[in-house]
Write an enzyme that holds these catalytic residues in place. Sequence first.
Site, mmCIF file in Angstrom:
data_model
loop_
_atom_site.group_PDB
_atom_site.id
_atom_site.type_symbol
_atom_site.label_atom_id
_atom_site.label_comp_id
_atom_site.label_asym_id
_atom_site.label_seq_id
_atom_site.Cartn_x
_atom_site.Cartn_y
_atom_site.Cartn_z
ATOM 1 N N GLU A 1 -2.996 -1.109 -3.268
ATOM 2 C CA GLU A 1 -3.343 -1.995 -2.167
ATOM 3 C C GLU A 1 -2.241 -1.904 -1.114
ATOM 4 O O GLU A 1 -1.070 -1.705 -1.429
ATOM 5 C CB GLU A 1 -3.434 -3.420 -2.708
ATOM 6 N N LYS B 1 -12.039 -6.503 -0.206
ATOM 7 C CA LYS B 1 -11.574 -7.412 -1.247
ATOM 8 C C LYS B 1 -12.318 -8.746 -1.199
ATOM 9 O O LYS B 1 -12.345 -9.423 -0.169
ATOM 10 C CB LYS B 1 -10.071 -7.637 -1.067
ATOM 11 N N CYS C 1 -6.371 -6.049 -6.622
ATOM 12 C CA CYS C 1 -5.321 -7.016 -6.939
ATOM 13 C C CYS C 1 -5.860 -8.337 -7.514
ATOM 14 O O CYS C 1 -6.236 -8.392 -8.675
ATOM 15 C CB CYS C 1 -4.458 -7.253 -5.695
#
Length: 263
Positions: free
Chosen positions: A40, A106, A142
């Site tokens: 990321e 995300k 993440c």
Amino acid sequence: MRIALSQLTTGPDPEANLAAVREGAGRAAEAGARLVAFPEATMACFGTPLAPLAQPLDGPWATEVRRIAADAGVVVVAGMFTPASGGRVTNTLLATGPGVEAAYDKIHLYDAFGFTESRTVAAGSEVVTIEVDGVRVGLATCYDIRFPELFRAHADAGARLTVVPASWGAGPGKREQWELLVRARALDATLWVAAVGQADPAASGLPVPERTPVGIGHSTVAGPDGTVRARLDEAPGLLIAEVDPAEADAVRRQIPVLANRRL
């Protein structure tokens, strides 16, 4: 399928970070990997003003990543930032290479541990998978790793592997949580999980910003039975691992948690 995880520390300059992508993709190709994942925020590290550097998926940064992937002959997954409304950006994974062109925004934003990602980042909403050499691969980023529903959605879409680029924030117990969550998500969805983090800046000889999730390293590959198959420490490195999709099928026959769901 052989995969590679390129654990590195990116800086604030997107152009400079492309050099690291080029090097990592070349090394992965030399090792015979078919997919190489970068962390990321590969485009630019957190702690950098994101809106001024965000680019669309057809912009120069993503275009150069496509060129790198094509030249190396591997699928590259790398974190970047794309423009969103209201002066915010989207935390995007670009997946590109032979036969692959996709992007994942995300879904779960890091509004935790005193950090508020949603102030500057707009959330995505779509589950995204790609196919590499006949293997379905899910994409997550993440903080997504704390949400088992996404990984089960990947499995429902046919994935045998989920790739998780991250810039995991440091703190008490955070490394232990990282390993636990990688292993748990693999076992929840009975698929391989390949989680690649930003290296610890201190291990790269760089200063460590306060209150910024710049990474702790410890990239990890977990098998569909939840066992760790390969991992790195906190320093930069390239992790090569073999992923057998047939093992995911075998574990699903032995531990049919997906089939046995009631909710």
